[in-house]
Write a protein that holds these residues in place. Structure first.
Motif, PDB file in Angstrom:
ATOM      1  N   UNK A  40       0.832  -1.197   0.000  1.00  0.00           N
ATOM      2  CA  UNK A  40       0.000   0.000   0.000  1.00  0.00           C
ATOM      3  C   UNK A  40       0.866   1.247   0.000  1.00  0.00           C
ATOM      4  N   UNK A  41       0.367   2.287  -0.632  1.00  0.00           N
ATOM      5  CA  UNK A  41       1.014   3.582  -0.524  1.00  0.00           C
ATOM      6  C   UNK A  41       0.655   4.167   0.847  1.00  0.00           C
ATOM      7  N   UNK A  42       1.328   5.228   1.210  1.00  0.00           N
ATOM      8  CA  UNK A  42       1.023   5.900   2.471  1.00  0.00           C
ATOM      9  C   UNK A  42      -0.435   6.338   2.487  1.00  0.00           C
ATOM     10  N   UNK A  43      -0.892   6.927   1.391  1.00  0.00           N
ATOM     11  CA  UNK A  43      -2.284   7.388   1.308  1.00  0.00           C
ATOM     12  C   UNK A  43      -3.269   6.227   1.442  1.00  0.00           C
ATOM     13  N   UNK A  44      -2.987   5.118   0.769  1.00  0.00           N
ATOM     14  CA  UNK A  44      -3.874   3.961   0.839  1.00  0.00           C
ATOM     15  C   UNK A  44      -3.917   3.395   2.261  1.00  0.00           C
ATOM     16  N   UNK A  91      -6.842   2.821   7.407  1.00  0.00           N
ATOM     17  CA  UNK A  91      -6.873   3.047   8.854  1.00  0.00           C
ATOM     18  C   UNK A  91      -7.846   4.156   9.253  1.00  0.00           C
ATOM     19  N   UNK A  92      -8.472   4.780   8.254  1.00  0.00           N
ATOM     20  CA  UNK A  92      -9.441   5.861   8.476  1.00  0.00           C
ATOM     21  C   UNK A  92      -8.855   7.013   9.286  1.00  0.00           C
ATOM     22  N   UNK A  93      -7.631   7.377   8.925  1.00  0.00           N
ATOM     23  CA  UNK A  93      -6.976   8.513   9.578  1.00  0.00           C
ATOM     24  C   UNK A  93      -7.555   9.791   8.969  1.00  0.00           C
ATOM     25  N   UNK A  94      -8.038  10.687   9.813  1.00  0.00           N
ATOM     26  CA  UNK A  94      -8.638  11.932   9.316  1.00  0.00           C
ATOM     27  C   UNK A  94      -7.623  12.769   8.530  1.00  0.00           C
ATOM     28  N   UNK A  95      -8.112  13.469   7.531  1.00  0.00           N
ATOM     29  CA  UNK A  95      -7.265  14.285   6.658  1.00  0.00           C
ATOM     30  C   UNK A  95      -6.422  15.279   7.449  1.00  0.00           C
ATOM     31  N   UNK A  96      -6.981  15.842   8.504  1.00  0.00           N
ATOM     32  CA  UNK A  96      -6.240  16.846   9.266  1.00  0.00           C
ATOM     33  C   UNK A  96      -5.080  16.258  10.063  1.00  0.00           C
ATOM     34  N   UNK A  97      -5.023  14.952  10.226  1.00  0.00           N
ATOM     35  CA  UNK A  97      -3.931  14.314  10.953  1.00  0.00           C
ATOM     36  C   UNK A  97      -2.882  13.695  10.033  1.00  0.00           C
ATOM     37  N   UNK A  98      -3.175  13.595   8.763  1.00  0.00           N
ATOM     38  CA  UNK A  98      -2.296  12.874   7.841  1.00  0.00           C
ATOM     39  C   UNK A  98      -0.928  13.514   7.670  1.00  0.00           C
ATOM     40  N   UNK A  99      -0.854  14.833   7.678  1.00  0.00           N
ATOM     41  CA  UNK A  99       0.433  15.509   7.519  1.00  0.00           C
ATOM     42  C   UNK A  99       1.380  15.136   8.655  1.00  0.00           C
TER      43      UNK A  99
END
Length: 40
Positions: free
Chosen positions: A6-10, A15-23
């Motif tokens: 999997x890529x990091x994004x995938x 894992x359903x990590x919220x967009x605001x926490x991904x950075x």
């Protein structure tokens, strides 16, 4: 991520990590990868 190819994004999607926490997690992964490379 590696065992499932999997890529990091995938992985973050799975894992359903919220967009605001991904950075934060992306920065940590990059830091860990740099440290692992430097340690070899």
């Amino acid at each position: 991520m590696d065992s499932l190819a999997l890529t990091v994004e995938q992985a973050m999607d799975a894992l359903k990590i919220p967009a605001e926490e991904r950075e934060k997690y992306t920065a940590r992964l990059e830091k860990d990868a740099a440290e692992a490379t430097a340690g070899t």
